[in-house]
Design a protein around this motif. Structure first.
Motif, PDB file in Angstrom:
ATOM      1  N   SER A  32      17.942  16.956 -88.033  1.00 21.45           N
ATOM      2  CA  SER A  32      16.657  17.072 -87.336  1.00 21.45           C
ATOM      3  C   SER A  32      16.929  17.558 -85.925  1.00 21.45           C
ATOM      4  N   GLU A  33      16.370  18.728 -85.587  1.00 22.23           N
ATOM      5  CA  GLU A  33      16.586  19.286 -84.250  1.00 22.23           C
ATOM      6  C   GLU A  33      15.566  18.687 -83.292  1.00 22.23           C
ATOM      7  N   LYS A  34      16.033  17.900 -82.329  1.00 25.52           N
ATOM      8  CA  LYS A  34      15.175  17.240 -81.333  1.00 25.52           C
ATOM      9  C   LYS A  34      13.944  16.570 -81.964  1.00 25.52           C
ATOM     10  N   PRO A  35      14.170  15.628 -82.853  1.00 26.58           N
ATOM     11  CA  PRO A  35      13.045  15.029 -83.586  1.00 26.58           C
ATOM     12  C   PRO A  35      12.196  14.127 -82.688  1.00 26.58           C
ATOM     13  N   VAL A  36      10.902  14.177 -82.896  1.00 25.87           N
ATOM     14  CA  VAL A  36      10.008  13.330 -82.107  1.00 25.87           C
ATOM     15  C   VAL A  36      10.218  11.864 -82.487  1.00 25.87           C
ATOM     16  N   LYS A  37      10.374  11.629 -83.805  1.00 24.71           N
ATOM     17  CA  LYS A  37      10.639  10.260 -84.258  1.00 24.71           C
ATOM     18  C   LYS A  37      11.972  10.226 -85.009  1.00 24.71           C
ATOM     19  N   PRO A  38      13.073  10.076 -84.292  1.00 28.65           N
ATOM     20  CA  PRO A  38      14.375  10.148 -84.966  1.00 28.65           C
ATOM     21  C   PRO A  38      14.612   8.970 -85.911  1.00 28.65           C
ATOM     22  N   ASP A  39      15.198   9.244 -87.065  1.00 24.03           N
ATOM     23  CA  ASP A  39      15.504   8.148 -87.983  1.00 24.03           C
ATOM     24  C   ASP A  39      16.980   7.777 -87.904  1.00 24.03           C
ATOM     25  N   SER A  40      17.677   8.372 -86.958  1.00 26.00           N
ATOM     26  CA  SER A  40      19.085   8.051 -86.755  1.00 26.00           C
ATOM     27  C   SER A  40      19.387   8.305 -85.287  1.00 26.00           C
ATOM     28  N   ASN A  41      20.417   7.643 -84.782  1.00 26.36           N
ATOM     29  CA  ASN A  41      20.792   7.924 -83.395  1.00 26.36           C
ATOM     30  C   ASN A  41      22.171   8.578 -83.320  1.00 26.36           C
ATOM     31  N   LEU A  42      22.502   9.287 -84.406  1.00 34.00           N
ATOM     32  CA  LEU A  42      23.783   9.982 -84.427  1.00 34.00           C
ATOM     33  C   LEU A  42      23.517  11.424 -83.995  1.00 34.00           C
ATOM     34  N   VAL A  83      32.064  21.287 -94.539  1.00 33.14           N
ATOM     35  CA  VAL A  83      31.813  21.304 -93.094  1.00 33.14           C
ATOM     36  C   VAL A  83      31.908  19.880 -92.569  1.00 33.14           C
ATOM     37  N   THR A  84      32.512  19.721 -91.414  1.00 32.13           N
ATOM     38  CA  THR A  84      32.477  18.415 -90.750  1.00 32.13           C
ATOM     39  C   THR A  84      31.842  18.609 -89.388  1.00 32.13           C
ATOM     40  N   VAL A  85      30.898  17.746 -89.079  1.00 38.34           N
ATOM     41  CA  VAL A  85      30.213  17.812 -87.783  1.00 38.34           C
ATOM     42  C   VAL A  85      30.595  16.586 -86.979  1.00 38.34           C
ATOM     43  N   SER A  86      31.102  16.787 -85.789  1.00 38.07           N
ATOM     44  CA  SER A  86      31.430  15.634 -84.966  1.00 38.07           C
ATOM     45  C   SER A  86      30.139  15.081 -84.365  1.00 38.07           C
ATOM     46  N   ALA A  87      29.986  13.781 -84.443  1.00 37.05           N
ATOM     47  CA  ALA A  87      28.738  13.185 -83.966  1.00 37.05           C
ATOM     48  C   ALA A  87      29.026  11.941 -83.151  1.00 37.05           C
ATOM     49  N   ILE A  88      28.128  11.644 -82.239  1.00 35.09           N
ATOM     50  CA  ILE A  88      28.305  10.485 -81.368  1.00 35.09           C
ATOM     51  C   ILE A  88      27.009   9.697 -81.329  1.00 35.09           C
ATOM     52  N   GLN A  89      27.147   8.391 -81.279  1.00 38.03           N
ATOM     53  CA  GLN A  89      25.946   7.562 -81.196  1.00 38.03           C
ATOM     54  C   GLN A  89      25.369   7.644 -79.797  1.00 38.03           C
ATOM     55  N   VAL A  90      24.061   7.910 -79.721  1.00 40.14           N
ATOM     56  CA  VAL A  90      23.412   7.967 -78.413  1.00 40.14           C
ATOM     57  C   VAL A  90      22.345   6.873 -78.349  1.00 40.14           C
ATOM     58  N   PRO A  91      21.953   6.472 -77.141  1.00 35.16           N
ATOM     59  CA  PRO A  91      20.893   5.463 -77.033  1.00 35.16           C
ATOM     60  C   PRO A  91      19.629   5.968 -77.734  1.00 35.16           C
ATOM     61  N   TRP A  92      18.963   5.081 -78.440  1.00 35.11           N
ATOM     62  CA  TRP A  92      17.782   5.478 -79.223  1.00 35.11           C
ATOM     63  C   TRP A  92      16.736   6.206 -78.389  1.00 35.11           C
ATOM     64  N   GLU A  93      16.556   5.750 -77.159  1.00 33.28           N
ATOM     65  CA  GLU A  93      15.494   6.384 -76.349  1.00 33.28           C
ATOM     66  C   GLU A  93      15.848   7.820 -75.969  1.00 33.28           C
ATOM     67  N   GLU A  94      17.103   8.201 -76.154  1.00 36.58           N
ATOM     68  CA  GLU A  94      17.478   9.572 -75.812  1.00 36.58           C
ATOM     69  C   GLU A  94      17.625  10.460 -77.026  1.00 36.58           C
ATOM     70  N   ALA A  95      17.520   9.848 -78.227  1.00 31.10           N
ATOM     71  CA  ALA A  95      17.825  10.590 -79.454  1.00 31.10           C
ATOM     72  C   ALA A  95      17.011  11.871 -79.599  1.00 31.10           C
ATOM     73  N   SER A  96      15.792  11.864 -79.074  1.00 27.99           N
ATOM     74  CA  SER A  96      14.941  13.052 -79.237  1.00 27.99           C
ATOM     75  C   SER A  96      15.464  14.281 -78.510  1.00 27.99           C
ATOM     76  N   ARG A  97      16.455  14.104 -77.654  1.00 29.69           N
ATOM     77  CA  ARG A  97      16.956  15.260 -76.911  1.00 29.69           C
ATOM     78  C   ARG A  97      18.010  16.036 -77.698  1.00 29.69           C
ATOM     79  N   PHE A  98      18.458  15.434 -78.792  1.00 28.17           N
ATOM     80  CA  PHE A  98      19.623  16.005 -79.480  1.00 28.17           C
ATOM     81  C   PHE A  98      19.309  16.522 -80.873  1.00 28.17           C
ATOM     82  N   GLY A  99      20.288  17.213 -81.442  1.00 26.26           N
ATOM     83  CA  GLY A  99      20.241  17.519 -82.873  1.00 26.26           C
ATOM     84  C   GLY A  99      20.725  16.261 -83.585  1.00 26.26           C
TER      85      GLY A  99
END
Lengths: 371, 387
Positions: free
Chosen positions: B179-189, B149-165
């Motif tokens: 991580s689905e909408k993580p409260v403390k994201p460890d990545s911004n992809l 499987v390949t998942v296309s991913a994009i870097q988002v601003p860290w402060e917005e990372a919690s809105r995404f998968g």
């Protein structure tokens, strides 16, 4: 069985409007921002329900074919009939006739023989008009005419070369038609380069003449006129004829008038043309645009007034374009000032260039002119 | 059906409920955008430019406009006889009928359709996103890495990372965590909802997931985590460029307004990658002698006789003399009559603003804080009161 088929002649008018485009046939001359002259004749036929149209091509086929494609946009990409490409006779001499070369028709009698339609509509591409051909056809049938000449009735404004004029009796039957000059104030019926004729009659006339050089089909008709029942049908609305650089410019500027736009482009009969996927036009924060017809994909930062911009035109900040026609993909650089100029496609006008024509004598800039 | 290397399955069933009246009668992918487009144009144009000739479009919510808009796919060169565009709504079988329960379930219900093309790979897309992308590059990488499987991913601003998968990867790009909408994201992809699967693998996974009670039958929440757990080879594809999910009124408004910037993130002027759309053949736009146009995007068929600034004016819009439109998005065929005023508003298709009517709040001091006025499709704003 279809009642009518069409033939559009694009194999003429290669030397005018003077200077506009590298010997493009008039059929492929761009008009009103996004159309080509061919679109009017073709749309009029299609809007009357005609679904088989033969296009007689000039030797320079590319501009016309590039525009037509498979005829989809004009509803002519069909299983039977549809758009039919016809070869024009090779013209060592570029014909500058009113209508149609007899040679072209003779070369393509197969197209006429292979179709069972009763009537044929012949047209050339020199006119800007949106007309109801069905009306003309109904009148043709009702009157039992052999041939209907589509004309425009108008009052001559000045003594002028008026091309082919129909001379009729009181019931409207054509006695004669001739190349004539008209007197100022005289009411004339100017031939609009379109006729409705029975297919069999057309074939008889064509077969009845052995090829004679570059004779115009209308000349042949004139010879037979006394033996035929010919009527005229006058176009009720706007009719713009183009046969020179000046008339091309004048007709173009008439497109800026809302009432003409409304009649030509916003009625129930649409003028169909090729779709090009350009983005919407962008107007910059300091752009100043007034009284202009603007196509898609343009980027405007400068001043545009009383002008027509074709798709992809770029008007840089500080550039001024007044009473001009800017064709596709041109770039008018900053500080350039153009007045009464036609700039043909893909040209770039360098910064601070000032070029002013006169309304009665517009200038034409081509890409290779080095401005 | 002829065998294909890959086909695309485009999820277009969502309502886009956070877009309020704009999607009351149409599915979100059918919503007009950028003057002459509809949101689905971007994904479909991407397919066309990626030389994908077979696209299944999964519809569910109010698909009528979407279906007639897509037609046989001619606008995107998808009107071929051996493939092309296929509209796939929920349907009735021997065991009755079911609505699509989730993104993965929609694909599950159409396994037969996909099987008929026996593809090696399936590209899953959403019809909700605004972006230009060549999927072929993603497929090349998928093949090169031997990915399942390949998942296309994009870097988002860290402060917005919690809105995404959010996707966490190792240095080679192999996915190690979702991580689905993580409260403390460890990545911004962030996952873009664009996946390439080996078809055989996807089919098995869908069948397995369908049999799991309590599953939401969703790609991001169920299928991908399951495959990750099973040790399958999941890789991320790094997408560079503009990408926007216009799921809310604010983001929809913003995305349109961004097109007015000097250098918008979304490049509509790339002649190598034009965005195709279906629009009627209309005359060029006419700007009247007393009109004022400043910082606007204007589509074909418009008649502008009044003043417009900082606005997106769609196909066929009419603006009468004396009317003023600022900071607004007028959807196709909106009519703004004499001396009307439109501020910071979105007008639906064929909406009418009557003479002297005022739509929106004229806020000189802080344009951003005032909320966006929205007029529904075909609604009429009449009289001289605030709408």
């Amino acid at each position: 069985m279809e009642k009518m088929i069409g033939i559009i002649s694009c194999n003429y008018g290669l030397e005018y409007p003077e200077g506009i485009g590298e010997r493009r046939p008039l059929a492929a001359i761009p008009f009103a921002g996004r159309y080509q002259m061919l679109d009017f004749a073709l749309s009029n036929m299609v809007n009357a329900g005609i679904r088989t149209v033969g296009i007689i091509l000039p030797s320079n086929i590319r501009p016309v074919l590039d525009h037509l494609g498979a005829g989809k946009e004009w509803k002519l990409g069909r299983k039977e009939g549809g758009l039919v490409i016809l070869q024009g006779s090779d013209s060592g001499i570029f014909p500058r006739s009113n209508g149609f070369l007899l040679r072209d028709l003779q070369k393509n009698t197969d197209y006429l023989e292979n179709n069972a339609a009763e009537y044929v509509v012949l047209s050339n591409c020199s006119n800007v008009v949106n007309m109801d051909c069905r009306q003309a056809f109904l009148q043709h049938k009702k009157d039992g005419a052999d041939i209907t000449l589509i004309v425009k009735e108008l009052i001559a404004e000045q003594e002028d070369e008026f091309g082919l004029i129909a001379v009729t009796d009181r019931s409207g039957w054509v006695l004669n038609f001739e190349q004539a000059k008209a007197k100022s104030g005289q009411s004339v019926q100017r031939f609009a380069n379109m006729i409705i004729i029975k297919r069999r009659l057309l074939l008889d006339i064509i077969h009845g003449h052995k090829n004679i050089e570059y004779e115009d089909f209308m000349e042949i008709l004139r010879i037979h006129a006394s033996k035929l029942k010919i009527k005229t049908f006058s176009i009720p609305g706007y009719f713009g004829r183009i046969d020179s650089k000046q008339t091309y410019f004048q007709r173009s500027m008439e497109m800026l008038r809302p009432e003409i736009q409304k009649e030509l482009f916003w009625g129930s009969r649409q003028i169909l043309t090729r779709v090009r996927d350009r983005p919407p036009t962008k107007y910059g924060p300091i752009s100043s645009v007034h009284d202009a017809l603007v196509s898609s994909g343009c980027l405007i930062h400068g001043t545009v007034s009383q002008s027509i911009l074709f798709r992809g035109a770029v008007i840089e900040a500080g550039a001024q374009v007044i009473n001009c026609i800017i064709m596709k993909n041109c770039r008018i650089s900053r500080g350039a000032i153009l007045e009464n100029v036609i700039v043909t496609k893909n040209a770039m006008v360098h910064p601070d260039t000032v070029i002013k024509g006169r309304p009665d004598h517009v200038m034409v800039l081509n890409r290779d002119d080095g401005f | 059906m002829p065998k294909k290397e890959w086909i695309a399955m485009l999820l277009a069933g969502g309502q886009g409920s956070r877009l309020g009246v704009l999607t009351r009668h149409i599915a979100k992918p059918a919503l007009a955008f950028g003057g002459k487009y509809r949101i689905i144009d971007f994904s479909l144009s991407n397919c066309s430019h990626s030389h994908i000739d077979t696209v299944g479009i999964l519809t569910q919510y109010k698909p009528f406009l979407l279906n007639s808009y897509i037609g046989i796919g001619s606008a995107w060169d998808l009107d071929t006889s051996d493939g092309g565009v296929h509209i796939l709504p929920p349907f009735v079988g021997e065991q009755g009928g079911r609505w699509y329960k989730g993104t993965a379930n929609a694909i599950y219900e159409n396994i037969d359709f996909i099987n008929s093309y026996e593809p090696e790979f399936v590209l899953i897309l959403s019809g909700d996103h605004i972006y230009n992308m060549n999927y072929e590059k993603m497929l090349d990488e998928h093949k090169a890495k031997g990915a399942d499987v390949t998942v296309s991913a994009i870097q988002v601003p860290w402060e917005e990372a919690s809105r995404f998968g959010i996707i966490t990867t190792d240095p080679e790009g192999r996915v190690i965590k979702f991580s689905e909408k993580p409260v403390k994201p460890d990545s911004n992809l962030a996952s873009m909802g664009i996946y390439i699967f080996k078809w055989k693998l996807l089919k098995e996974a869908l069948q397995k997931d369908e049999a799991r009670p309590g599953s939401e039958n969703d790609f991001g929440k169920n299928i991908l985590p399951m495959l990750l757990e099973e040790g399958k080879r999941l890789f991320s594809y790094d997408f560079q460029g503009y990408w926007k999910d216009v799921g809310t009124l604010e983001s929809y408004y913003e995305a349109n307004m961004e097109l007015l910037h000097e250098e918008p993130g979304l490049n509509l002027y790339d002649r190598e990658h034009p965005v195709y759309s279906t629009i009627p053949i209309l005359p060029p736009q006419y700007i009247g002698p007393n009109a004022k146009v400043s910082n606007c995007l204007v589509a074909n068929g418009c008649t502008i006789l009044g003043e417009i600034s900082n606005s997106v004016i769609s196909t066929g819009v009419t603006i009468a003399e004396g009317a003023k439109v600022e900071h607004s998005i007028l959807l196709p065929y909106t009519t703004v009559l004499e001396d009307a005023r439109v501020y910071r508003a979105i007008t639906g298709e064929k909406a009418v603003i009557k003479p002297h009517c005022i739509l929106g709040t004229e806020s000189r001091s802080d344009q951003r804080k005032s909320s966006i006025a929205v007029l529904a499709d075909r609604a009429v704003c009449g009289g001289s009161r605030h709408a």
